[in-house]
Design a protein around this motif. Structure first.
Motif, mmCIF file in Angstrom:
data_model
loop_
_atom_site.group_PDB
_atom_site.id
_atom_site.type_symbol
_atom_site.label_atom_id
_atom_site.label_comp_id
_atom_site.label_asym_id
_atom_site.label_seq_id
_atom_site.Cartn_x
_atom_site.Cartn_y
_atom_site.Cartn_z
ATOM 1 N N ALA A 14 25.546 65.438 -16.163
ATOM 2 C CA ALA A 14 24.121 65.357 -15.953
ATOM 3 C C ALA A 14 23.750 66.820 -15.494
ATOM 4 C CB ALA A 14 23.761 64.149 -15.349
ATOM 5 N N ASP A 34 28.246 72.701 -6.679
ATOM 6 C CA ASP A 34 29.106 71.625 -6.702
ATOM 7 C C ASP A 34 30.106 71.606 -5.632
ATOM 8 O OD1 ASP A 34 29.724 69.009 -8.891
ATOM 9 O OD2 ASP A 34 31.110 69.061 -7.327
ATOM 10 N N VAL A 42 33.344 64.022 -12.731
ATOM 11 C CA VAL A 42 34.255 62.885 -12.994
ATOM 12 C C VAL A 42 35.161 63.172 -14.297
ATOM 13 C CG1 VAL A 42 33.121 61.413 -14.175
ATOM 14 C CG2 VAL A 42 34.868 60.438 -12.558
ATOM 15 N N HIS A 48 41.627 59.998 -20.736
ATOM 16 C CA HIS A 48 41.640 59.189 -21.956
ATOM 17 C C HIS A 48 40.563 59.662 -22.967
ATOM 18 C CE1 HIS A 48 39.050 57.560 -19.292
ATOM 19 N NE2 HIS A 48 37.941 57.185 -20.341
ATOM 20 N N GLY A 50 37.462 58.912 -25.662
ATOM 21 C CA GLY A 50 36.296 58.148 -25.618
ATOM 22 C C GLY A 50 34.962 58.680 -25.143
ATOM 23 N N VAL A 86 26.700 70.067 -0.456
ATOM 24 C CA VAL A 86 25.280 70.088 0.279
ATOM 25 C C VAL A 86 25.336 68.932 1.317
ATOM 26 C CG1 VAL A 86 22.990 69.857 -0.513
ATOM 27 C CG2 VAL A 86 24.456 71.064 -2.001
ATOM 28 N N LEU A 164 36.462 51.053 -15.655
ATOM 29 C CA LEU A 164 37.449 51.524 -14.648
ATOM 30 C C LEU A 164 38.737 50.833 -14.551
ATOM 31 C CD1 LEU A 164 35.175 53.388 -12.030
ATOM 32 C CD2 LEU A 164 37.266 54.215 -12.799
ATOM 33 N N ASN A 270 24.048 59.774 -13.275
ATOM 34 C CA ASN A 270 24.625 58.533 -12.418
ATOM 35 C C ASN A 270 23.847 58.522 -10.975
ATOM 36 O OD1 ASN A 270 26.080 57.674 -14.540
ATOM 37 N ND2 ASN A 270 28.138 57.798 -13.401
ATOM 38 N N HIS A 275 25.607 55.221 -15.648
ATOM 39 C CA HIS A 275 25.646 55.548 -17.237
ATOM 40 C C HIS A 275 27.051 55.008 -17.512
ATOM 41 C CE1 HIS A 275 21.756 57.510 -17.839
ATOM 42 N NE2 HIS A 275 21.930 57.911 -16.764
ATOM 43 N N ALA A 278 29.118 58.945 -21.012
ATOM 44 C CA ALA A 278 28.915 60.670 -20.570
ATOM 45 C C ALA A 278 27.957 61.088 -21.397
ATOM 46 C CB ALA A 278 30.114 61.403 -20.747
HETATM 47 C C1 FAD Z 1 36.894 56.436 -14.809
HETATM 48 C C2 FAD Z 1 35.813 56.501 -15.799
HETATM 49 C C3 FAD Z 1 36.050 56.352 -16.925
HETATM 50 C C4 FAD Z 1 34.990 56.660 -18.056
HETATM 51 N N1 FAD Z 1 35.305 56.678 -19.177
HETATM 52 C C5 FAD Z 1 34.265 56.921 -20.075
HETATM 53 C C6 FAD Z 1 34.464 57.091 -21.524
HETATM 54 O O1 FAD Z 1 35.516 56.599 -21.957
HETATM 55 N N2 FAD Z 1 33.512 57.525 -22.402
HETATM 56 C C7 FAD Z 1 32.258 57.879 -21.852
HETATM 57 O O2 FAD Z 1 31.438 58.489 -22.538
HETATM 58 N N3 FAD Z 1 32.030 57.996 -20.434
HETATM 59 C C8 FAD Z 1 33.052 57.265 -19.823
HETATM 60 N N4 FAD Z 1 32.692 57.547 -18.207
HETATM 61 C C9 FAD Z 1 31.307 57.449 -17.796
HETATM 62 C C10 FAD Z 1 30.960 59.098 -17.592
HETATM 63 O O3 FAD Z 1 32.226 59.904 -17.273
HETATM 64 C C11 FAD Z 1 29.981 59.088 -16.518
HETATM 65 O O4 FAD Z 1 28.800 58.425 -16.789
HETATM 66 C C12 FAD Z 1 29.293 60.577 -16.397
HETATM 67 O O5 FAD Z 1 30.420 61.474 -16.676
HETATM 68 C C13 FAD Z 1 28.614 60.825 -15.166
HETATM 69 O O6 FAD Z 1 28.252 62.142 -15.160
HETATM 70 P P1 FAD Z 1 27.299 62.528 -13.776
HETATM 71 O O7 FAD Z 1 27.090 63.930 -13.994
HETATM 72 O O8 FAD Z 1 26.086 61.654 -13.608
HETATM 73 O O9 FAD Z 1 28.187 62.176 -12.547
HETATM 74 P P2 FAD Z 1 29.620 63.052 -12.006
HETATM 75 O O10 FAD Z 1 30.613 63.438 -12.995
HETATM 76 O O11 FAD Z 1 30.128 61.921 -11.002
HETATM 77 O O12 FAD Z 1 29.182 64.257 -11.282
HETATM 78 C C14 FAD Z 1 28.445 64.282 -10.162
HETATM 79 C C15 FAD Z 1 28.978 65.613 -9.477
HETATM 80 O O13 FAD Z 1 28.049 65.879 -8.243
HETATM 81 C C16 FAD Z 1 28.925 66.411 -7.152
HETATM 82 N N5 FAD Z 1 28.508 65.936 -5.799
HETATM 83 C C17 FAD Z 1 28.116 64.748 -5.460
HETATM 84 N N6 FAD Z 1 27.573 65.065 -4.187
HETATM 85 C C18 FAD Z 1 27.437 66.284 -3.812
HETATM 86 C C19 FAD Z 1 27.371 66.977 -2.843
HETATM 87 N N7 FAD Z 1 26.630 66.184 -1.708
HETATM 88 N N8 FAD Z 1 27.081 68.363 -2.630
HETATM 89 C C20 FAD Z 1 27.955 68.820 -3.748
HETATM 90 N N9 FAD Z 1 28.159 68.204 -4.920
HETATM 91 C C21 FAD Z 1 28.173 67.241 -5.073
HETATM 92 C C22 FAD Z 1 30.277 65.758 -7.404
HETATM 93 O O14 FAD Z 1 31.261 66.574 -6.936
HETATM 94 C C23 FAD Z 1 30.321 65.777 -9.000
HETATM 95 O O15 FAD Z 1 30.952 66.888 -9.532
HETATM 96 C C24 FAD Z 1 33.415 57.118 -17.385
HETATM 97 C C25 FAD Z 1 33.613 57.130 -15.854
HETATM 98 C C26 FAD Z 1 34.500 57.007 -15.155
HETATM 99 C C27 FAD Z 1 34.619 57.022 -13.678
#
Ligand code: FAD
Length: 298
Positions: A14, A34, A42, A48, A50, A86, A164, A270, A275, A278
Motif C-alpha cells: 500500500a 519503514d 510482509v 509462495h 499467489g 516511527v 495464513l 491493511n 485486505h 496484496a
Molecule cells: C502470510 C500472508 C500470506 C498472504 N498471501 C497472499 C497471497 O497469496 N496473495 C495476495 O495477493 N495477498 C496475500 N496476502 C495479503 C497481502 O500480503 C497483504 O494484504 C498486503 O501485502 C498488505 O500490504 P500493506 O502495505 O497494507 O501492509 P504491510 O505489507 O504489512 O506493510 C506495512 C509496513 O508498515 C511498516 N510499519 C508498521 N508500523 C511502522 C512504524 N511505526 N514505523 C515504521 N514502519 C512501520 C511495516 O514494517 C511494514 O513494512 C498475504 C498476507 C500474509 C500476511
C-alpha cells in the motif's frame, strides 16, 4: 528538522503504491519510511505464489511482487528512508522517527498511514495454561522459517484456518514436519478456496472443524494442547511440540490515536482494513496516493 509535503509511513504494497501514485500525480516532495531495512512489508517473507493476478496477470511470489513495486518506486524521485521506526505522530504535523542515527523529526503537510496490520497473539485468546516456548503466531513462524531458515518444531498444531494458517500448514509439510491438525472453530475453512485446495487438500493435511484449543501444556516447552469439540464439549489431549496461532489480523493504527479526524491524514492498505490480496491493498494505496498527490499540487 526535515520537512516534506507528503510523508508515507509503511513501505508495504500500500505505501509503495501510494508513493508512486502521488509522484505520478505531480507531487515532487515525498518521503516514504519503514522500520524494516527493505521495502515490501510482509511480501518478502511470503515465498509462495499467489500475488499479482489482477495487477500483472500472472501469479508471482511475494518477493517477486515486492520487486515489481520497488522497481516502479525506483523510477520516481520518492525519498525512501528504511530502518526508521516511527514512534509518534503529533497534531502539529510532525513525525518522530528512531533509526540507527538516533531520533529524527519530520514535519509534513500530508500524511498517509500505511502501517499494515499485526497478528492477534495467543495472549488475546481465552486459553488456560502457561505460555511455554514453542508457541508462535503464524506470521512470526513464516518469517523465522522463510527469511531466517530456523527449525521451529516437528509436531505441529495450527489454530485457525485462514490464509495464513493454511499457507503455514503447507510450509511445515514441505519442510518435512508433521502437521497433526489445523483446528477451526467454524464449520468451514476461513481463507480463500484456492489456498484450501493448494495447501490443505493437495497435501492431505488434517483439518478439524468446530473445535478449538482450550489449554496449553508443558514447561519450558509445549508438550501438548487440549482440544475441545465445540458441539459435543468433548476434550482430548493432542501431543505436539509447536502451536501456531493464526487467529486474525488487527489494523495497525496506534500511531494516529486521537488524530483520526485530522484533515491532513489518510489511511491505505491493511491499516485501514485487512485486505486478503496484496493487489487490493496496492490498488487502495494507489488511489489514496493519487488523490493526495493531486490535492498537494493544487
Ligand atoms: C502470510 C500472508 C500470506 C498472504 N498471501 C497472499 C497471497 O497469496 N496473495 C495476495 O495477493 N495477498 C496475500 N496476502 C495479503 C497481502 O500480503 C497483504 O494484504 C498486503 O501485502 C498488505 O500490504 P500493506 O502495505 O497494507 O501492509 P504491510 O505489507 O504489512 O506493510 C506495512 C509496513 O508498515 C511498516 N510499519 C508498521 N508500523 C511502522 C512504524 N511505526 N514505523 C515504521 N514502519 C512501520 C511495516 O514494517 C511494514 O513494512 C498475504 C498476507 C500474509 C500476511
Amino acid at each position: 528538522m526535515e520537512r516534506t509535503e507528503l510523508l508515507i509511513i509503511g513501505a508495504g504494497a500500500a505505501g509503495i503504491s501510494a508513493a508512486s501514485a502521488a509522484w505520478d500525480a505531480g507531487c515532487r516532495d515525498i518521503i516514504l519510511t519503514d522500520r524494516l531495512p527493505y521495502p515490501g512489508g510482509v511480501l518478502p517473507q511470503c515465498l509462495h505464489e499467489g500475488f499479482g493476478l489482477a495487477a500483472y496477470g500472472s501469479e508471482l511470489t511475494g518477493p517477486a511482487y515486492a520487486a515489481r513495486l520497488a522497481e516502479r518506486l525506483a523510477q520516481t524521485g520518492v525519498r525512501f528512508l528504511p530502518g526508521r521506526e516511527v514512534l509518534a505522530v503529533t497534531k502539529e504535523k510532525t513525525a518522530v522517527l528512531s533509526g540507527s542515527g538516533g531520533l529524527e523529526e519530520i514535519r509534513f503537510e500530508r500524511l498517509i498511514l500505511a502501517t499494515g496490520s499485526r497478528e492477534r497473539t495467543v495472549g488475546s485468546l481465552a486459553l488456560a495454561g502457561t505460555r511455554p516456548a514453542g508457541v508462535f503466531t503464524a506470521g512470526q513462524a513464516q518469517e523465522m522459517i522463510n527469511l531466517h531458515h530456523w527449525q521451529l518444531g516437528d509436531r505441529i498444531v495450527i489454530l485457525g484456518s485462514g490464509d495464513l494458517g493454511m499457507i503455514l500448514a503447507r510450509r511445515f509439510t514441505l519442510e518435512g514436519k508433521q502437521v497433526l491438525a489445523v483446528l477451526e472453530q467454524e464449520a468451514h475453512f476461513g481463507g480463500l478456496a484456492r489456498n484450501y485446495h493448494r495447501c490443505i487438500e493437495a497435501h492431505h493435511i488434517p483439518i478439524r472443524y468446530r473445535c478449538t484449543v482450550r489449554e496449553i501444556h508443558g514447561m519450558p516447552r509445549i508438550t501438548g494442547v487440549t482440544v475441545e469439540d465445540l458441539d459435543s464439549g468433548e476434550r482430548e489431549l493432542l501431543s505436539c511440540d509447536t502451536l501456531i496461532t493464526a487467529v486474525g489480523l488487527v489494523p495497525e493504527r496506534e500511531l494516529i490515536h486521537g488524530l483520526e479526524e485530522a484533515p491532513w491524514l489518510s489511511l491505505a492498505g491493511n491499516c485501514s482494513r485487512v485486505h486478503d490480496l496484496a493487489d487490493s491493498a496496492a490498488a487502495e494505496g494507489a488511489k489514496i496516493g493519487g488523490q493526495v498527490g493531486r490535492q498537494l499540487i493544487k
